[in-house]
Motif scaffolding. Structure first.
Motif, PDB file in Angstrom:
ATOM      1  N   ARG A  71       0.848  -1.194   0.000  1.00 30.03           N
ATOM      2  CA  ARG A  71       0.000   0.000   0.000  1.00 30.03           C
ATOM      3  C   ARG A  71       0.884   1.245   0.000  1.00 30.03           C
ATOM      4  O   ARG A  71       2.115   1.148   0.042  1.00 30.03           O
ATOM      5  CB  ARG A  71      -0.870  -0.007   1.253  1.00 30.03           C
ATOM      6  N   THR A  82     -19.173  -0.848   3.730  1.00 25.16           N
ATOM      7  CA  THR A  82     -18.185  -0.311   4.662  1.00 25.16           C
ATOM      8  C   THR A  82     -18.732  -0.337   6.082  1.00 25.16           C
ATOM      9  O   THR A  82     -17.990  -0.602   7.038  1.00 25.16           O
ATOM     10  CB  THR A  82     -17.805   1.126   4.266  1.00 25.16           C
ATOM     11  N   TYR A  94     -13.084   3.503   7.494  1.00 25.41           N
ATOM     12  CA  TYR A  94     -12.761   3.837   6.107  1.00 25.41           C
ATOM     13  C   TYR A  94     -11.406   4.524   6.037  1.00 25.41           C
ATOM     14  O   TYR A  94     -10.570   4.199   5.184  1.00 25.41           O
ATOM     15  CB  TYR A  94     -13.842   4.743   5.516  1.00 25.41           C
ATOM     16  N   ARG A  95     -11.159   5.483   6.941  1.00 26.50           N
ATOM     17  CA  ARG A  95      -9.899   6.220   6.938  1.00 26.50           C
ATOM     18  C   ARG A  95      -8.713   5.301   7.232  1.00 26.50           C
ATOM     19  O   ARG A  95      -7.701   5.331   6.527  1.00 26.50           O
ATOM     20  CB  ARG A  95      -9.960   7.350   7.966  1.00 26.50           C
ATOM     21  N   ARG A 151      -8.111   2.842   4.285  1.00 26.63           N
ATOM     22  CA  ARG A 151      -7.512   3.505   3.126  1.00 26.63           C
ATOM     23  C   ARG A 151      -6.060   3.888   3.383  1.00 26.63           C
ATOM     24  O   ARG A 151      -5.206   3.756   2.498  1.00 26.63           O
ATOM     25  CB  ARG A 151      -8.325   4.737   2.742  1.00 26.63           C
ATOM     26  N   GLU A 152      -5.761   4.361   4.598  1.00 26.87           N
ATOM     27  CA  GLU A 152      -4.381   4.699   4.938  1.00 26.87           C
ATOM     28  C   GLU A 152      -3.491   3.462   4.896  1.00 26.87           C
ATOM     29  O   GLU A 152      -2.324   3.527   4.494  1.00 26.87           O
ATOM     30  CB  GLU A 152      -4.323   5.324   6.335  1.00 26.87           C
ATOM     31  N   ILE A 181      -6.262   2.109  -0.918  1.00 22.74           N
ATOM     32  CA  ILE A 181      -7.521   2.164  -1.656  1.00 22.74           C
ATOM     33  C   ILE A 181      -8.679   1.957  -0.691  1.00 22.74           C
ATOM     34  O   ILE A 181      -8.490   1.516   0.443  1.00 22.74           O
ATOM     35  CB  ILE A 181      -7.579   1.100  -2.781  1.00 22.74           C
ATOM     36  N   SER A 182      -9.878   2.254  -1.147  1.00 24.73           N
ATOM     37  CA  SER A 182     -11.062   2.107  -0.303  1.00 24.73           C
ATOM     38  C   SER A 182     -11.399   0.634  -0.103  1.00 24.73           C
ATOM     39  O   SER A 182     -10.963  -0.224  -0.887  1.00 24.73           O
ATOM     40  CB  SER A 182     -12.256   2.816  -0.945  1.00 24.73           C
ATOM     41  N   TYR A 230     -10.812  -2.380  -2.838  1.00 29.43           N
ATOM     42  CA  TYR A 230      -9.984  -3.528  -2.473  1.00 29.43           C
ATOM     43  C   TYR A 230     -10.731  -4.830  -2.749  1.00 29.43           C
ATOM     44  O   TYR A 230     -10.178  -5.768  -3.349  1.00 29.43           O
ATOM     45  CB  TYR A 230      -9.594  -3.456  -1.001  1.00 29.43           C
TER      46      TYR A 230
END
Length: 289
Positions: free
Chosen positions: A69, A204, A219-220, A223-224, A228-229, A233
């Motif tokens: 990532r 989600t 979600y944050r 993604r971090e 990707i969301s 994914y």
């Protein structure tokens, strides 16, 4: 309007003032705006390091799969055959550097014998994937900037400095990484669930509840960690499943689409092209020819 991929590459021999620095093999920058071919290759005597600045990339090394990532660095050792998963790299921004094995170069970046041996041990022992600080991107940019510059005063010295700075940042990152393994374990578990049941469509909110976080927080964090969301994914995992089915069977594309939970083959083909770079039919023809 779609934006084209961007690429910049330095290769040893391209700059007359760096000819003596033969241990510095290549430096590159790629911004892939769409799925792009990246096929099987090998560096017999060199280490390759790829820093993922944005996005996420799936790799295969000697048949083993690895997911990386943003803010991670992926490494291969001399003689390792590697590629992007299914020969296609996802939309992402990466920096990559190839350097010679220090054991094969007596004047490796002008280090003394003992220092060169220490770096040799570090390069051999570091993990394949290292989470790194965003500051490493600045070192890559500085390296590119001075190579492109018309000012050549102490050029070789500056190049050595920034390459060693990148390597030292990897050493520090591998020793001090404090990323929680929980989200990584959850991501691996999620991929296994999708692979076992590709028709599974999880929101989600459902994933966040399973993980014990609010939807926005989950979600944050996801993604971090993955670049990707959650939805993207899971779709990527389904496309990997599709590639395996296309390669290993003669099942029709319509039936594959339905087996993966898509309502129409047209929708499946659109999603497949987004992640893999071509239609399912074209991909099957290319890989079964």
């Amino acid at each position: 309007m779609s934006i084209n991929n961007e690429r910049w590459v330095y290769q040893h021999g391209n700059h007359s003032k760096l000819v003596q620095l033969s241990e510095f093999v290549m430096l590159g920058y790629d911004r892939f705006t769409k799925a792009t071919p990246l096929s099987d290759h090998i560096h017999e005597q060199d280490y390759e390091m790829v820093y993922i600045e944005q996005g996420a990339v799936n790799w295969e090394v000697n048949g083993e799969s690895y997911h990386t990532r943003a803010q991670q660095l992926f490494r291969t050792w001399p003689g390792e055959r590697h590629r992007a998963s299914f020969n296609y790299i996802e939309p992402c921004t990466i920096w990559w550097i190839i350097i010679k094995d220090p054991i094969r170069c007596s004047d490796w970046f002008s280090l003394k014998g003992e220092e060169r041996e220490q770096f040799n041990q570090i390069l051999q022992q570091q993990p394949r994937i290292i989470s790194v600080d965003r500051a490493i991107a600045a070192s890559f940019r500085h390296l590119r900037r001075i190579i492109e510059s018309t000012e050549t005063t102490l050029l070789e010295y500056q190049v050595r400095h920034y390459i060693l700075d990148i390597l030292l940042q990897l050493v520090r990152s591998s020793l001090t990484s404090n990323h929680s393994p929980d989200i990584h374990d959850f991501t691996i578990s999620l991929a296994s669930r999708i692979e076992a049941n590709p028709t599974l469509r999880l929101s989600t909110e459902q994933l966040a509840t399973t993980f014990g976080l609010s939807e926005s927080h989950f979600y944050r964090v996801f993604r971090e960690t993955n670049g990707i969301s959650p939805a993207s994914y899971m779709e990527r995992v389904r496309m990997d499943c599709a590639c395996r089915i296309l390669l290993e069977s003669s099942t029709s594309i319509t039936d594959i689409a339905l087996d993966l939970g898509f309502k129409t083959s047209q929708h499946f083909a659109t999603v497949f092209k987004k992640y893999i770079g071509m239609t399912p039919k074209a991909w099957r023809l290319m890989h079964k020819s």
